[in-house]
Motif scaffolding. Structure first.
Motif, mmCIF file in Angstrom:
data_model
loop_
_atom_site.group_PDB
_atom_site.id
_atom_site.type_symbol
_atom_site.label_atom_id
_atom_site.label_comp_id
_atom_site.label_asym_id
_atom_site.label_seq_id
_atom_site.Cartn_x
_atom_site.Cartn_y
_atom_site.Cartn_z
ATOM 1 N N UNK A 75 -29.066 -52.837 23.886
ATOM 2 C CA UNK A 75 -28.810 -51.675 23.031
ATOM 3 C C UNK A 75 -29.389 -50.398 23.625
ATOM 4 N N UNK A 76 -30.528 -50.482 24.269
ATOM 5 C CA UNK A 76 -31.193 -49.273 24.768
ATOM 6 C C UNK A 76 -30.317 -48.427 25.698
ATOM 7 N N UNK A 77 -29.613 -48.991 26.658
ATOM 8 C CA UNK A 77 -28.753 -48.132 27.497
ATOM 9 C C UNK A 77 -27.604 -47.476 26.733
ATOM 10 N N UNK A 78 -27.163 -48.081 25.634
ATOM 11 C CA UNK A 78 -26.087 -47.475 24.861
ATOM 12 C C UNK A 78 -26.505 -46.126 24.287
ATOM 13 N N UNK A 79 -27.739 -46.033 23.823
ATOM 14 C CA UNK A 79 -28.195 -44.767 23.261
ATOM 15 C C UNK A 79 -28.322 -43.691 24.342
ATOM 16 N N UNK A 80 -28.703 -44.083 25.526
ATOM 17 C CA UNK A 80 -28.786 -43.121 26.627
ATOM 18 C C UNK A 80 -27.388 -42.653 27.016
ATOM 19 N N UNK A 81 -26.448 -43.581 27.094
ATOM 20 C CA UNK A 81 -25.064 -43.212 27.430
ATOM 21 C C UNK A 81 -24.422 -42.372 26.324
ATOM 22 N N UNK A 82 -24.808 -42.637 25.086
ATOM 23 C CA UNK A 82 -24.224 -41.892 23.975
ATOM 24 C C UNK A 82 -24.634 -40.420 24.028
ATOM 25 N N UNK A 83 -25.843 -40.142 24.462
ATOM 26 C CA UNK A 83 -26.294 -38.751 24.562
ATOM 27 C C UNK A 83 -25.642 -38.023 25.733
ATOM 28 N N UNK A 84 -25.387 -38.734 26.804
ATOM 29 C CA UNK A 84 -24.854 -38.074 28.002
ATOM 30 C C UNK A 84 -23.335 -38.000 28.032
ATOM 31 N N UNK A 85 -22.679 -38.903 27.315
ATOM 32 C CA UNK A 85 -21.213 -38.887 27.359
ATOM 33 C C UNK A 85 -20.659 -39.161 25.970
ATOM 34 N N UNK A 86 -19.405 -38.875 25.818
ATOM 35 C CA UNK A 86 -18.740 -39.072 24.541
ATOM 36 C C UNK A 86 -17.559 -40.012 24.754
ATOM 37 N N UNK A 87 -17.852 -41.186 25.218
ATOM 38 C CA UNK A 87 -16.772 -42.106 25.577
ATOM 39 C C UNK A 87 -16.532 -43.100 24.452
ATOM 40 N N UNK A 88 -15.295 -43.233 24.086
ATOM 41 C CA UNK A 88 -14.904 -44.133 23.006
ATOM 42 C C UNK A 88 -15.106 -45.597 23.397
ATOM 43 N N UNK A 89 -14.855 -45.942 24.651
ATOM 44 C CA UNK A 89 -14.987 -47.321 25.108
ATOM 45 C C UNK A 89 -16.432 -47.817 25.001
ATOM 46 N N UNK A 90 -17.375 -46.936 25.281
ATOM 47 C CA UNK A 90 -18.781 -47.333 25.192
ATOM 48 C C UNK A 90 -19.142 -47.659 23.752
ATOM 49 N N UNK A 91 -18.693 -46.852 22.816
ATOM 50 C CA UNK A 91 -19.021 -47.100 21.419
ATOM 51 C C UNK A 91 -18.302 -48.336 20.877
#
Length: 118
Positions: A75-91
């Motif tokens: 879960x931790x990398x998801x929060x970092x990616x969420x702040x840096x990008x707005x990608x639908x696939x990641x969410x």
């Protein structure tokens, strides 16, 4: 020059051998007992024929702990990616992962794995 280097290496070798010999002479001699040299794994004595009964609840709680421990590291990398990008696939991947974890938790709850009955 070369002779002094060889002499220095010889003196260092003599010093190392003297320290090793002193360590051998001073060290506490241990008597080898059967308990000290026998393998000991997971609290079971391997030399005996009968094994004490193993509680399956301990194993299942360990698996549960590891599952949620890995979940936190995922879960931790998801929060970092969420702040840096707005990608639908990641969410979507994140929500799918959380969904699998919740389904697994509900299954374990239904199987009453989470109850500590001894």
């Amino acid at each position: 020059m070369i002779m002094s280097t060889i002499m220095m290496l010889f003196i260092m070798w003599i010093l190392i051998m003297a320290i090793a010999m002193l360590n051998f002479l001073i060290s506490k001699s241990s008597t080898t007992k059967m308990n000290k040299i026998s393998p000991f794994e997971c609290g079971f004595n391997n030399l005996s024929k009968t094994q004490p009964p193993f509680s399956l609840n301990f194993y299942l709680m360990t698996i549960l702990f590891l599952m949620f421990d890995i979940e936190i590291t995922m879960i931790m990398p998801f929060f970092i990616l969420y702040k840096t990008s707005n990608m639908l696939l990641i969410m979507l991947t994140f929500y799918f992962f959380i969904y699998i974890m919740i389904v697994a938790l509900m299954y374990e709850w239904k199987q009453s794995i989470l109850n500590w009955k001894m």
